[in-house]
Enzyme design. Structure first.
Site, PDB file in Angstrom:
ATOM      1  N   HIS A  96      -1.049  -0.064  13.466  1.00  0.00           N
ATOM      2  CA  HIS A  96      -0.850  -1.254  12.624  1.00  0.00           C
ATOM      3  C   HIS A  96      -1.543  -2.440  13.296  1.00  0.00           C
ATOM      4  CE1 HIS A  96       1.104  -4.695  10.740  1.00  0.00           C
ATOM      5  NE2 HIS A  96       1.305  -3.894   9.718  1.00  0.00           N
ATOM      6  N   GLU A 168      -5.392  -1.535   5.452  1.00  0.00           N
ATOM      7  CA  GLU A 168      -4.703  -2.820   5.404  1.00  0.00           C
ATOM      8  C   GLU A 168      -5.625  -3.895   5.970  1.00  0.00           C
ATOM      9  OE1 GLU A 168      -0.196  -2.375   5.399  1.00  0.00           O
ATOM     10  OE2 GLU A 168      -0.800  -2.048   7.461  1.00  0.00           O
ATOM     11  N   SER A 214       0.068  -7.778   1.528  1.00  0.00           N
ATOM     12  CA  SER A 214       0.517  -8.676   0.446  1.00  0.00           C
ATOM     13  C   SER A 214       0.608  -7.985  -0.907  1.00  0.00           C
ATOM     14  CB  SER A 214      -0.385  -9.914   0.349  1.00  0.00           C
ATOM     15  OG  SER A 214      -0.219 -10.719   1.487  1.00  0.00           O
TER      16      SER A 214
HETATM   17  C1  PEP Z   1       1.986  -4.988   6.695  1.00  0.00           C
HETATM   18  O1  PEP Z   1       2.270  -5.790   7.586  1.00  0.00           O
HETATM   19  O2  PEP Z   1       1.543  -3.865   6.973  1.00  0.00           O
HETATM   20  C2  PEP Z   1       2.155  -5.388   5.312  1.00  0.00           C
HETATM   21  C3  PEP Z   1       1.652  -4.622   4.385  1.00  0.00           C
HETATM   22  O3  PEP Z   1       2.854  -6.517   5.118  1.00  0.00           O
HETATM   23  P1  PEP Z   1       2.938  -7.426   3.796  1.00  0.00           P
HETATM   24  O4  PEP Z   1       3.065  -6.512   2.613  1.00  0.00           O
HETATM   25  O5  PEP Z   1       4.150  -8.242   4.019  1.00  0.00           O
HETATM   26  O6  PEP Z   1       1.686  -8.224   3.756  1.00  0.00           O
END
Ligand code: PEP
Length: 263
Positions: A96, A168, A214
């Site tokens: 991550h 991500e 998000s």
């Molecule tokens: C994340 O931190 O992997 C994530 C997807 O967070 P968010 O959906 O809050 O942006």
């Protein structure tokens, strides 16, 4: 119908009791799901043992947020794949962006962890993503290809089949994150699919690629409709069970009534 993966990483947010309440709620929701959703949750290490029986009964995959690659040894503060396998977890989140940013995790270390997880039949969920500078410099694809290549180095086709990828974009994650345009997500997921097919001729087309960053009530359907988006990895919008329920129910009815686009 192909499986659609939907899950959440709780990061460092929930106590054991809060996690248990959430999981009980998710279990009820999962009983009403009619489409081929595979739910998963990724709690803190302290919650894994008490939550495990709740997830088994509900066919919810249970994951951990990080682990070391060694079975045991002088690594204070770490937890090993052998220890996680003893709990019976199903998956492990690796790489991550917060692990990369705050704990210096790199692709080589992630690759060792991927191999260690597979040795214990734990599914690796490998997170990749470009940061804002890389995006501005227009090297997103090069960055992602390198991350995939190194994180998945020396895996056999059979091992690669067990891996999940979460794309991500770092600039889209968290409170400061800017939600990505669906067209950008489509372009990158198509690129990731091609890259995976290049790396693994037999199974590259089957490795699930989830999108995260998000994801919220307003945009999740735009993302899930994309051809190479095989699931969603959700943070803030899924940490409250009522909020997650809205997404899951809408998604379930959408998938159940609209099977062909995801075949
Ligand atoms: C994340 O931190 O992997 C994530 C997807 O967070 P968010 O959906 O809050 O942006």
């Amino acid at each position: 119908m192909k499986k659609i993966w939907i899950g959440t990483n709780w990061k460092m947010t929930k106590t054991i009791e809060e996690g248990i309440q959430f999981t009980k709620g998710l279990r009820e929701i999962s009983e009403a799901v009619t489409s081929n959703l595979q739910l998963f949750i990724i709690p803190s290490h302290t919650s894994l043992v008490p939550i495990k029986p709740l997830t088994t009964a509900a066919n919810i995959y249970l994951g951990a947020q990080n682990m070391h690659w060694e079975d045991s040894g002088p690594y204070t503060g770490e937890i090993s794949p052998r220890m996680l396998a003893e709990i019976g977890i199903d998956m492990i989140e690796l790489g991550h962006s917060e692990r990369r940013q705050y704990f210096n995790e790199n692709d080589e270390a992630i690759n060792k962890k991927v191999h260690a997880a597979l040795n214990y039949s734990i599914k690796p969920l490998v997170c990749i993503g470009e940061n804002i500078d890389q995006k501005k410099q227009q090297i997103s694809k090069e960055t992602l290809a390198a991350q995939l290549k190194v994180c998945l180095q020396n895996l056999s086709e059979e091992q690669a089949k067990e891996v999940l990828i979460a794309y991500e974009p770092v600039w889209a994650i968290g409170e400061q994150g800017i939600p990505a345009d669906a067209s950008y997500v489509a372009e990158i997921h198509d690129f990731l699919r091609n890259t995976l097919e290049g790396l693994f001729a037999e199974v590259g087309s089957e490795i699930p690629i989830l999108f995260g960053g998000s994801v919220n009530h307003d945009n999740f359907l735009d993302y899930i409709e994309l051809e190479n988006v095989n699931g969603l990895f959700i943070g803030r919008a899924a940490w409250n069970i009522e909020s997650f329920q809205v997404i899951l129910q809408q998604l379930d009815s959408h998938l159940a009534s609209n099977v062909s686009p995801i075949l």
